[in-house]
Design a protein around this motif. Structure first.
Motif, PDB file in Angstrom:
ATOM      1  N   ALA A  35       0.801  -1.318   0.119  1.00 17.82           N
ATOM      2  CA  ALA A  35       0.373  -0.052   0.184  1.00 17.82           C
ATOM      3  C   ALA A  35       0.874   0.988   0.159  1.00 17.82           C
ATOM      4  CB  ALA A  35      -0.615   0.080   1.215  1.00 17.82           C
ATOM      5  N   GLY A  36       2.312   1.463   0.222  1.00 21.06           N
ATOM      6  CA  GLY A  36       2.766   2.524   0.203  1.00 21.06           C
ATOM      7  C   GLY A  36       3.143   2.782   1.282  1.00 21.06           C
ATOM      8  N   PHE A  37       2.901   2.005   3.097  1.00 18.19           N
ATOM      9  CA  PHE A  37       3.925   2.973   3.976  1.00 18.19           C
ATOM     10  C   PHE A  37       4.890   2.810   3.857  1.00 18.19           C
ATOM     11  CE2 PHE A  37      -0.821   1.595   4.657  1.00 18.19           C
ATOM     12  CZ  PHE A  37      -1.175   2.775   5.829  1.00 18.19           C
ATOM     13  N   ASP A  38       5.377   3.740   5.328  1.00 14.98           N
ATOM     14  CA  ASP A  38       7.065   3.696   5.432  1.00 14.98           C
ATOM     15  C   ASP A  38       7.240   3.087   6.481  1.00 14.98           C
ATOM     16  OD1 ASP A  38       7.917   6.237   4.046  1.00 14.98           O
ATOM     17  OD2 ASP A  38       6.192   7.405   5.281  1.00 14.98           O
ATOM     18  N   PHE A  39       6.891   2.830   6.928  1.00 16.30           N
ATOM     19  CA  PHE A  39       7.126   1.367   8.502  1.00 16.30           C
ATOM     20  C   PHE A  39       5.678   0.962   9.169  1.00 16.30           C
ATOM     21  CE2 PHE A  39       6.132   5.610  10.610  1.00 16.30           C
ATOM     22  CZ  PHE A  39       5.298   5.587  11.343  1.00 16.30           C
ATOM     23  N   VAL A  40       6.233  -0.042  10.110  1.00 15.64           N
ATOM     24  CA  VAL A  40       4.916  -0.485  10.826  1.00 15.64           C
ATOM     25  C   VAL A  40       5.759  -0.456  12.909  1.00 15.64           C
ATOM     26  CG1 VAL A  40       6.279  -3.046   9.636  1.00 15.64           C
ATOM     27  CG2 VAL A  40       3.559  -2.618  10.795  1.00 15.64           C
ATOM     28  N   VAL A  41       4.911  -0.359  13.210  1.00 18.37           N
ATOM     29  CA  VAL A  41       5.056  -0.181  13.937  1.00 18.37           C
ATOM     30  C   VAL A  41       4.705  -2.123  15.060  1.00 18.37           C
ATOM     31  CG1 VAL A  41       4.948   0.324  16.427  1.00 18.37           C
ATOM     32  CG2 VAL A  41       5.089   1.636  14.322  1.00 18.37           C
ATOM     33  N   ILE A  42       5.407  -2.774  15.293  1.00 19.33           N
ATOM     34  CA  ILE A  42       4.506  -4.672  15.885  1.00 19.33           C
ATOM     35  C   ILE A  42       4.528  -4.087  17.112  1.00 19.33           C
ATOM     36  CG2 ILE A  42       5.515  -6.130  16.087  1.00 19.33           C
ATOM     37  CD1 ILE A  42       7.159  -5.996  13.289  1.00 19.33           C
ATOM     38  N   ASP A  43       3.721  -4.280  17.004  1.00 21.29           N
ATOM     39  CA  ASP A  43       3.541  -3.619  18.377  1.00 21.29           C
ATOM     40  C   ASP A  43       3.526  -4.301  19.828  1.00 21.29           C
ATOM     41  OD1 ASP A  43       2.167  -2.512  21.425  1.00 21.29           O
ATOM     42  OD2 ASP A  43       0.618  -1.476  20.454  1.00 21.29           O
ATOM     43  N   ASP A  44       4.839  -5.085  20.870  1.00 15.97           N
ATOM     44  CA  ASP A  44       4.820  -5.579  21.183  1.00 15.97           C
ATOM     45  C   ASP A  44       4.270  -5.754  22.699  1.00 15.97           C
ATOM     46  OD1 ASP A  44       5.660  -8.142  22.768  1.00 15.97           O
ATOM     47  OD2 ASP A  44       7.531  -7.700  22.873  1.00 15.97           O
ATOM     48  N   GLU A  45       3.965  -3.750  23.278  1.00 13.65           N
ATOM     49  CA  GLU A  45       3.571  -3.641  24.182  1.00 13.65           C
ATOM     50  C   GLU A  45       1.937  -4.201  24.596  1.00 13.65           C
ATOM     51  OE1 GLU A  45       3.153   0.722  27.012  1.00 13.65           O
ATOM     52  OE2 GLU A  45       2.856   0.244  24.314  1.00 13.65           O
ATOM     53  N   HIS A  46       1.367  -3.764  24.057  1.00 14.82           N
ATOM     54  CA  HIS A  46       0.032  -4.111  24.006  1.00 14.82           C
ATOM     55  C   HIS A  46      -0.703  -4.853  23.422  1.00 14.82           C
ATOM     56  CE1 HIS A  46      -1.325  -0.109  26.087  1.00 14.82           C
ATOM     57  NE2 HIS A  46      -0.583  -0.179  25.535  1.00 14.82           N
ATOM     58  N   GLY A  47       0.104  -5.785  21.798  1.00 20.39           N
ATOM     59  CA  GLY A  47       0.141  -7.031  21.174  1.00 20.39           C
ATOM     60  C   GLY A  47       0.149  -8.309  21.913  1.00 20.39           C
TER      61      GLY A  47
END
Length: 258
Positions: A35-47
């Motif tokens: 889709a063209g996003f720059d980054f992904v935050v893989i959420d290991d705080e709440h995920g």
């Protein structure tokens, strides 16, 4: 080690757009990249991620040109584990003091800038192919360190936190900030919360510290960029829930005319 694309863009004064993802779903990571996003935050705080799942999410992000950032948990080893799995950066929640910010840098940087433990058998070191000073220097240069400002204490200590060498970006956690200020009902829209947020943006500009924040949709994303944010993370669950609700609402509306 390749250059950290979003770190380089922010240094040039550009804005970057990403997504917070708290579910173990590599196909979604691929979709975000396409889709063209720059980054992904893989959420290991709440995920909820095991260490191997975290690595597979990071690997998937790399495969589609997304910069993988991990929002770490409160486990003291979480920064080390995220970076050893190949994360290009870490977001660290609830940083309230200069001392806590210094500790983050110490955990994320190799000597002489920190005390991160060294292993050349990890994925970012290409399982032993890269080693020694060149690898350590490249990692120290490219890893992005982001600290969360999400309490009144952190806001009061912003200048001290933001001037710690090695901190690349200050992220305003507006939801936690509003709750910690006692405005659970109105949330981040409360005037007192907005005043603190605006003050943080102004202080960041004066100090040359880029500001990041969270968004729930395209309107709030554009608003954050207009305010001066360099780094905006959209909460994917909000986007998906809204889109699915719209589909159901459209169906119900169509049935009402039948």
């Amino acid at each position: 080690m390749k250059k950290n694309a979003i770190k380089e863009k922010i240094k040039r004064g550009e804005q970057v757009l990403g997504v917070f993802l708290g579910i173990n779903a590599p196909p979604l990571v691929e979709m975000l990249g396409y889709a063209g996003f720059d980054f992904v935050v893989i959420d290991d705080e709440h995920g909820a991620f095991s260490t191997s799942e975290l690595e597979n999410m990071i690997r998937t992000a790399d495969s589609v040109g997304l910069v993988p950032i991990v929002r770490v948990s409160y486990d003291p080893s979480s920064i080390q584990k995220a970076l050893d799995r190949g994360a290009s950066g870490v977001q660290v929640p609830m940083i309230n003091t200069k001392e806590e910010a210094l500790d983050v840098v110490n955990r994320a940087k190799f000597p002489p800038y920190g005390n991160r433990g060294v292993s050349y058998s990890t994925r970012p070191a290409h399982y032993g192919k890269n080693s020694g000073k060149p690898y350590l220097d490249e990692s120290n240069e490219n890893v992005m360190i982001i600290v969360h400002i999400e309490t009144p204490e952190a806001a009061n200590n912003f200048e001290a936190i933001a001037t710690v060498p090695g901190i690349d970006l200050a992220f305003i956690g507006s939801t936690d900030l509003s709750v910690n200020m006692g405005h659970q009902l109105e949330g981040a829209g409360h005037p007192e919360v907005q005043k603190v947020i605006n003050d943080l943006f102004n202080k960041g500009e004066k100090l040359g510290m880029p500001i990041g924040t969270v968004a729930g949709n395209s309107d709030s994303t554009n608003s954050a960029f207009d305010k001066g944010a360099k780094y905006v993370g959209v909460i994917l669950n909000n986007v998906l829930t809204s889109a699915l609700s719209d589909v159901v609402s459209s169906r119900n509306a169509a049935q009402s005319f039948q």
